[in-house]
Scaffold this motif. Structure first.
Motif, PDB file in Angstrom:
ATOM      1  N   MET A 162       0.683  -1.216   0.030  1.00 42.47           N
ATOM      2  CA  MET A 162       0.087  -0.009  -0.226  1.00 42.47           C
ATOM      3  C   MET A 162       0.813   1.431  -0.188  1.00 42.47           C
ATOM      4  SD  MET A 162      -3.162  -1.279   2.472  1.00 42.47           S
ATOM      5  CE  MET A 162      -2.404  -0.410   3.731  1.00 42.47           C
ATOM      6  N   HIS A 163       0.648   2.091  -0.753  1.00 39.41           N
ATOM      7  CA  HIS A 163       1.394   3.218  -1.193  1.00 39.41           C
ATOM      8  C   HIS A 163       0.513   4.603  -0.639  1.00 39.41           C
ATOM      9  CE1 HIS A 163       4.497   0.979  -3.096  1.00 39.41           C
ATOM     10  NE2 HIS A 163       3.712   0.442  -3.695  1.00 39.41           N
ATOM     11  N   GLU A 164       0.953   5.272   0.315  1.00 40.76           N
ATOM     12  CA  GLU A 164       0.161   6.297   0.325  1.00 40.76           C
ATOM     13  C   GLU A 164       0.206   7.414  -0.416  1.00 40.76           C
ATOM     14  OE1 GLU A 164      -0.955   9.278   4.553  1.00 40.76           O
ATOM     15  OE2 GLU A 164       0.871   8.104   4.424  1.00 40.76           O
ATOM     16  N   ILE A 165      -1.072   7.987  -0.970  1.00 36.31           N
ATOM     17  CA  ILE A 165      -1.002   8.877  -2.222  1.00 36.31           C
ATOM     18  C   ILE A 165      -1.719  10.129  -1.751  1.00 36.31           C
ATOM     19  CG2 ILE A 165      -1.108   7.261  -3.971  1.00 36.31           C
ATOM     20  CD1 ILE A 165      -4.079   7.548  -4.305  1.00 36.31           C
ATOM     21  N   ALA A 166      -2.559  10.198  -0.726  1.00 32.92           N
ATOM     22  CA  ALA A 166      -3.185  11.592  -0.126  1.00 32.92           C
ATOM     23  C   ALA A 166      -3.773  11.239   1.356  1.00 32.92           C
ATOM     24  CB  ALA A 166      -4.225  11.766  -0.963  1.00 32.92           C
ATOM     25  N   MET A 167      -3.788  12.815   1.608  1.00 31.63           N
ATOM     26  CA  MET A 167      -4.816  12.930   2.828  1.00 31.63           C
ATOM     27  C   MET A 167      -5.922  13.568   2.764  1.00 31.63           C
ATOM     28  SD  MET A 167      -2.772  11.613   5.475  1.00 31.63           S
ATOM     29  CE  MET A 167      -3.343  12.288   7.088  1.00 31.63           C
ATOM     30  N   VAL A 168      -7.097  13.193   3.085  1.00 30.82           N
ATOM     31  CA  VAL A 168      -8.412  13.922   2.821  1.00 30.82           C
ATOM     32  C   VAL A 168      -9.026  14.292   4.262  1.00 30.82           C
ATOM     33  CG1 VAL A 168     -10.570  13.130   2.279  1.00 30.82           C
ATOM     34  CG2 VAL A 168      -8.632  11.953   1.181  1.00 30.82           C
ATOM     35  N   ASN A 169      -9.530  15.554   4.163  1.00 25.40           N
ATOM     36  CA  ASN A 169     -10.572  15.912   5.168  1.00 25.40           C
ATOM     37  C   ASN A 169     -11.889  16.372   4.876  1.00 25.40           C
ATOM     38  OD1 ASN A 169     -11.572  18.011   6.979  1.00 25.40           O
ATOM     39  ND2 ASN A 169      -9.710  18.567   7.715  1.00 25.40           N
ATOM     40  N   ILE A 170     -12.659  15.504   5.410  1.00 21.08           N
ATOM     41  CA  ILE A 170     -13.926  15.619   4.898  1.00 21.08           C
ATOM     42  C   ILE A 170     -14.800  16.476   5.327  1.00 21.08           C
ATOM     43  CG2 ILE A 170     -14.271  13.004   4.309  1.00 21.08           C
ATOM     44  CD1 ILE A 170     -16.029  12.802   6.816  1.00 21.08           C
ATOM     45  N   ARG A 171     -14.409  17.203   6.440  1.00 21.52           N
ATOM     46  CA  ARG A 171     -14.902  18.394   7.112  1.00 21.52           C
ATOM     47  C   ARG A 171     -14.876  19.474   6.073  1.00 21.52           C
ATOM     48  NH1 ARG A 171     -13.767  17.634  13.304  1.00 21.52           N
ATOM     49  NH2 ARG A 171     -15.020  15.945  13.748  1.00 21.52           N
ATOM     50  N   ASN A 172     -13.696  19.821   5.584  1.00 23.77           N
ATOM     51  CA  ASN A 172     -13.391  21.086   4.555  1.00 23.77           C
ATOM     52  C   ASN A 172     -13.371  20.607   3.196  1.00 23.77           C
ATOM     53  OD1 ASN A 172     -10.774  20.179   4.466  1.00 23.77           O
ATOM     54  ND2 ASN A 172     -10.090  21.800   6.161  1.00 23.77           N
ATOM     55  N   GLY A 173     -13.278  19.362   2.791  1.00 24.66           N
ATOM     56  CA  GLY A 173     -13.029  18.891   1.744  1.00 24.66           C
ATOM     57  C   GLY A 173     -11.842  18.989   1.118  1.00 24.66           C
ATOM     58  N   ASN A 174     -10.706  19.033   1.880  1.00 27.70           N
ATOM     59  CA  ASN A 174      -9.308  19.096   1.280  1.00 27.70           C
ATOM     60  C   ASN A 174      -8.937  17.905   1.032  1.00 27.70           C
ATOM     61  OD1 ASN A 174      -9.296  21.986   1.773  1.00 27.70           O
ATOM     62  ND2 ASN A 174      -8.233  21.927   3.446  1.00 27.70           N
ATOM     63  N   ILE A 175      -8.009  17.821  -0.081  1.00 30.92           N
ATOM     64  CA  ILE A 175      -7.533  16.592  -0.461  1.00 30.92           C
ATOM     65  C   ILE A 175      -5.952  17.164  -0.693  1.00 30.92           C
ATOM     66  CG2 ILE A 175      -7.206  14.842  -2.236  1.00 30.92           C
ATOM     67  CD1 ILE A 175     -10.143  15.521  -2.749  1.00 30.92           C
ATOM     68  N   LYS A 176      -4.941  16.598  -0.121  1.00 28.70           N
ATOM     69  CA  LYS A 176      -3.509  16.716  -0.151  1.00 28.70           C
ATOM     70  C   LYS A 176      -3.030  15.470  -0.475  1.00 28.70           C
ATOM     71  CE  LYS A 176      -3.742  20.484   3.417  1.00 28.70           C
ATOM     72  NZ  LYS A 176      -3.323  20.759   4.631  1.00 28.70           N
ATOM     73  N   ALA A 177      -2.082  15.914  -1.686  1.00 31.59           N
ATOM     74  CA  ALA A 177      -1.192  14.578  -2.119  1.00 31.59           C
ATOM     75  C   ALA A 177      -0.277  14.580  -1.014  1.00 31.59           C
ATOM     76  CB  ALA A 177      -0.596  15.449  -3.458  1.00 31.59           C
ATOM     77  N   HIS A 178       0.053  13.134  -1.013  1.00 32.24           N
ATOM     78  CA  HIS A 178       1.251  12.598   0.070  1.00 32.24           C
ATOM     79  C   HIS A 178       2.612  12.815  -0.620  1.00 32.24           C
ATOM     80  CE1 HIS A 178       2.903  10.710   3.296  1.00 32.24           C
ATOM     81  NE2 HIS A 178       3.522   9.949   2.524  1.00 32.24           N
ATOM     82  N   GLY A 179       3.342  13.465   0.005  1.00 33.20           N
ATOM     83  CA  GLY A 179       4.895  13.823  -0.540  1.00 33.20           C
ATOM     84  C   GLY A 179       5.056  14.311  -1.917  1.00 33.20           C
ATOM     85  N   ALA A 180       5.672  13.672  -2.645  1.00 30.95           N
ATOM     86  CA  ALA A 180       5.748  13.998  -4.134  1.00 30.95           C
ATOM     87  C   ALA A 180       4.905  13.588  -5.101  1.00 30.95           C
ATOM     88  CB  ALA A 180       7.169  13.728  -4.562  1.00 30.95           C
ATOM     89  N   HIS A 181       3.840  12.792  -4.531  1.00 33.36           N
ATOM     90  CA  HIS A 181       2.914  12.243  -5.284  1.00 33.36           C
ATOM     91  C   HIS A 181       1.974  13.490  -6.064  1.00 33.36           C
ATOM     92  CE1 HIS A 181       0.371   8.933  -6.749  1.00 33.36           C
ATOM     93  NE2 HIS A 181      -0.678   9.419  -6.509  1.00 33.36           N
ATOM     94  N   GLU A 182       1.707  13.142  -7.134  1.00 34.43           N
ATOM     95  CA  GLU A 182       0.820  13.916  -8.008  1.00 34.43           C
ATOM     96  C   GLU A 182      -0.463  13.212  -8.018  1.00 34.43           C
ATOM     97  OE1 GLU A 182       2.071  16.515 -11.070  1.00 34.43           O
ATOM     98  OE2 GLU A 182       4.187  16.643 -10.240  1.00 34.43           O
ATOM     99  N   LEU A 183      -1.518  13.692  -7.481  1.00 33.61           N
ATOM    100  CA  LEU A 183      -2.983  12.930  -8.040  1.00 33.61           C
ATOM    101  C   LEU A 183      -3.319  12.796  -9.477  1.00 33.61           C
ATOM    102  CD1 LEU A 183      -4.553  13.944  -4.727  1.00 33.61           C
ATOM    103  CD2 LEU A 183      -3.928  11.724  -5.168  1.00 33.61           C
ATOM    104  N   THR A 184      -3.658  11.776  -9.881  1.00 28.66           N
ATOM    105  CA  THR A 184      -4.126  11.684 -11.146  1.00 28.66           C
ATOM    106  C   THR A 184      -5.847  11.957 -11.168  1.00 28.66           C
ATOM    107  OG1 THR A 184      -4.972   9.462 -11.102  1.00 28.66           O
ATOM    108  CG2 THR A 184      -2.674   9.859 -11.779  1.00 28.66           C
ATOM    109  N   ALA A 185      -6.332  12.265 -12.304  1.00 26.56           N
ATOM    110  CA  ALA A 185      -7.770  12.849 -12.247  1.00 26.56           C
ATOM    111  C   ALA A 185      -8.705  11.242 -11.639  1.00 26.56           C
ATOM    112  CB  ALA A 185      -8.296  12.899 -13.682  1.00 26.56           C
ATOM    113  N   ASP A 186      -8.128  10.290 -12.201  1.00 24.44           N
ATOM    114  CA  ASP A 186      -8.801   8.902 -11.722  1.00 24.44           C
ATOM    115  C   ASP A 186      -8.788   8.724  -9.909  1.00 24.44           C
ATOM    116  OD1 ASP A 186      -9.851   8.347 -14.199  1.00 24.44           O
ATOM    117  OD2 ASP A 186      -7.869   6.749 -14.450  1.00 24.44           O
TER     118      ASP A 186
END
Length: 135
Positions: A32-56
């Motif tokens: 399992m490779h961590e790709i992001a942190m999500v905050n459902i209260r404010n809707g923030n999605i932060k990519a983990h480290g140098a990972h760039e989130l894809t559209a999918d």
């Protein structure tokens, strides 16, 4: 063996850590490779480290967030319905089985909590009535 999902969401208080599940490696182990942190209260999605989130990945995370919010809302409503049942059971217990010592143990705290709840519910009901009348 059942196919594993593409993403794993490690739930935490305000959201989740998002992992991409990888079984296509030379050792045939689950990684399992961590790709992001999500905050459902404010809707923030932060990519983990140098990972760039894809559209999918972003789409999958957004869908998970919507489903998670719906689940939490259902749980909140279920908790309220259970609270009503507990209040009814408490009233029955207080009337039929409680002795003076039992009642003394919780009466003041329960009365304050019920007064607070009543105040909030009456105020919210008045706001809804006023809003409906002004339409």
């Amino acid at each position: 063996m059942a196919e594993l999902p593409e993403f794993y969401f490690r739930v935490r208080e305000n959201g989740a850590s998002v992992f991409r599940v990888d079984t296509e490696n030379r050792h045939r182990r689950i990684e399992m490779h961590e790709i992001a942190m999500v905050n459902i209260r404010n809707g923030n999605i932060k990519a983990h480290g140098a990972h760039e989130l894809t559209a999918d990945e972003t789409t999958a995370i957004t869908q998970w967030m919507e489903a998670r919010r719906a689940l939490l809302k259902r749980r909140d409503l279920d908790d309220i319905h259970r609270t009503i049942d507990h209040l009814n059971e408490t009233a029955h217990w207080a009337q039929s089985r409680a002795d003076d010592e039992d009642l003394e143990d919780f009466t003041d705290r329960l009365l304050l909590a019920m007064h607070d709840l009543r105040s909030v519910l009456v105020r919210k009901k008045a706001e809804r009535v006023n809003r409906d009348q002004s339409r």
